[in-house]
Write a protein that holds these residues in place. Structure first.
Motif, short mmCIF file in Angstrom:
data_model
loop_
_atom_site.label_atom_id
_atom_site.label_comp_id
_atom_site.label_asym_id
_atom_site.label_seq_id
_atom_site.Cartn_x
_atom_site.Cartn_y
_atom_site.Cartn_z
N ILE A 79 -4.64 7.28 3.70
CA ILE A 79 -3.52 7.48 2.78
C ILE A 79 -2.38 8.20 3.50
O ILE A 79 -2.60 9.07 4.33
CB ILE A 79 -3.99 8.25 1.52
N TRP A 80 -1.16 7.82 3.18
CA TRP A 80 0.07 8.38 3.72
C TRP A 80 0.15 8.26 5.24
O TRP A 80 0.72 9.11 5.91
CB TRP A 80 0.24 9.84 3.29
N ARG A 85 0.84 -1.21 0.00
CA ARG A 85 0.00 0.00 0.00
C ARG A 85 0.87 1.25 0.00
O ARG A 85 0.60 2.20 -0.72
CB ARG A 85 -0.91 -0.03 1.22
N GLU A 102 0.97 4.14 -2.95
CA GLU A 102 0.72 5.56 -2.64
C GLU A 102 1.81 6.47 -3.18
O GLU A 102 1.53 7.59 -3.59
CB GLU A 102 0.65 5.76 -1.12
#
Length: 110
Positions: free
Chosen positions: A101-102, A45, A49
Motif C-alpha cells: 500500500i502507498w 490501485r 488507496e
C-alpha cells in the motif's frame, strides 16, 4: 472495466486514462496491450488507496508544482509520483500481486 472511447482521446497523444473505476482506451487494439493495461491498473490501485478524490487532488497539485518548477509540461507529467511508479513497474505484470500500500510514496520528489 475497460472502455474504448476514441472521441474522448481522439486529438491527444494519450493511449489510455484511468478514471476510477474505468480504464478508457483510445483504440480497440489497446485491449491486448498488457503493458498499457498494467500501467492503468496500477493507477486504479493508487486511486483506490487514496479514496479516488484525494488521488486526483494530489495528482493535480503535484503536476502544477512540478510544472512551475521544471517549466515543461511533459517532464512535469512524467515526474508525478503516481506516473513514476506506474512507468517503473508497468513491465512487471505480477507487480500488483506483491505491491505494498502507498508504494507511490517512494517516488515522491525523488
Amino acid at each position: 472495466m475497460i472502455l474504448i472511447w476514441q472521441r474522448l482521446l481522439k486529438n491527444t497523444k494519450i493511449s489510455g486514462i484511468t478514471l476510477f473505476p474505468f480504464i478508457i482506451l483510445r483504440k480497440p487494439e489497446y485491449r491486448t496491450d498488457q503493458i498499457l493495461l498494467n500501467h492503468e491498473k496500477i493507477h486504479l490501485r493508487q486511486q483506490a488507496e487514496l479514496l479516488v478524490i484525494f488521488f486526483y487532488v494530489w495528482y493535480v497539485v503535484e503536476y502544477y508544482y512540478l510544472y512551475f518548477k521544471l517549466k515543461d509540461s511533459f517532464l512535469a507529467y512524467k515526474s508525478i509520483s503516481f506516473e513514476r511508479e506506474a512507468y517503473a513497474m508497468e513491465n512487471d505484470l505480477n507487480y500488483l500481486d506483491s505491491r505494498k500500500i502507498w508504494s507511490f510514496w517512494k517516488y515522491i520528489l525523488d
